[in-house]
Design an enzyme around this catalytic site. Sequence first.
Site, short mmCIF file in Angstrom:
data_model
loop_
_atom_site.label_atom_id
_atom_site.label_comp_id
_atom_site.label_asym_id
_atom_site.label_seq_id
_atom_site.Cartn_x
_atom_site.Cartn_y
_atom_site.Cartn_z
N ASP A 130 0.87 -1.18 0.00
CA ASP A 130 0.00 0.00 0.00
C ASP A 130 0.90 1.23 0.00
O ASP A 130 1.67 1.44 0.94
CB ASP A 130 -0.90 0.01 1.24
CG ASP A 130 -1.88 -1.16 1.26
OD1 ASP A 130 -2.32 -1.57 0.17
OD2 ASP A 130 -2.20 -1.66 2.36
N VAL A 131 0.79 2.03 -1.04
CA VAL A 131 1.77 3.10 -1.28
C VAL A 131 1.10 4.46 -1.38
O VAL A 131 0.02 4.59 -1.98
CB VAL A 131 2.54 2.82 -2.60
CG1 VAL A 131 3.60 3.89 -2.83
CG2 VAL A 131 3.17 1.43 -2.57
#
Length: 254
Positions: A130-131
Site C-alpha cells: 500500500d503506497v
Amino acid sequence: MLRSRIIPCLLVRNKGLVKTVQFKDSKYVGDPINAVKIFNEKEVDELMVLDIDATKENRKPDFKMIQNLANESRMPLCYGGGVKTVEDAKQIIHLGAEKVALSSSIINNPDLIADIAAAVGVQSVIAVLDVKKKGLFGKYQVYTHNGTKATGKDPKELAMKFEKLGVGEIVINSIDNDGMMKGYDHKLIDVVRSCINIPMTVLGGAGSLNHIREMIKKHKVIGVAAGSIFVFKGKYKAVLINYPNRKEIKELLN
C-alpha cells in the site's frame, strides 16, 4: 505471456462489504457473499478479498468468513488481512482460497515469505504494498495497518527484495488514488514494473474501463484490480455489482 486478469477487489469491515476513499470514509455497499454470487454469474477472472481492519486491530483472519467465501466462489480467490503465520496461510489455502495476500507481516519479518512459500507454494504467496506519496517532493512510501502506519520503505526496493525472497506476485495499491476513480498512478506502476520480473497486479484509481485498458496497454501487467468501478454505477455511485462482459473484456485486451 498470460493475458491480463481483471480483478474485483472487495474490502471487508465488520463482515460487511465497504468501499473507501484514500483508505478513509468507508461506505457500506452490501454483503460479501451476495457479491461473490453475482461475480460468479459474471464469470470473473479472479476475486481479491481484503479484511482492512484485521491487522490494525491485531486480529487473526476470520476463517469462518473465508470458508463461506471460498465455498461460494467459482473463481480463484485471494484473501488478505491479519495473516501473520505459516499456519494462518495454510489454513486459508485449506479452506479453498488459491492465494494469500501478505503485507505488514512480511515487512516486519521477511523470512516469513520463504516459510509460507514452502508450505503453500510460491504461486500462492502475494505481497501487497500500500503506497502513497509523502513530503513536498512526493516520494513514494509503503504504509501498513490500513494506511495508518508509515514504514519508511520504498516500494521499488521492497518489491525487489520480496521477489528475491520468493513471493509469487506483487500487488501495488495506491492509497492516494483509492476510490478517486480518476485513473491509476502510472508513474508508480512504471517505477515498480521496471525492476521486477514476477507477476504484478495494480490497484487504486480505476473509474472506467478505459483506465483498465490504458494500464494493460502501457504496462503489460498480469492483473488489473479495482473496487469502485465494480460496485458502483453512474455519477451518483449507486450500488450495483457489475463486471465487463466477454465482448468488453476482449476489447480491453486487444
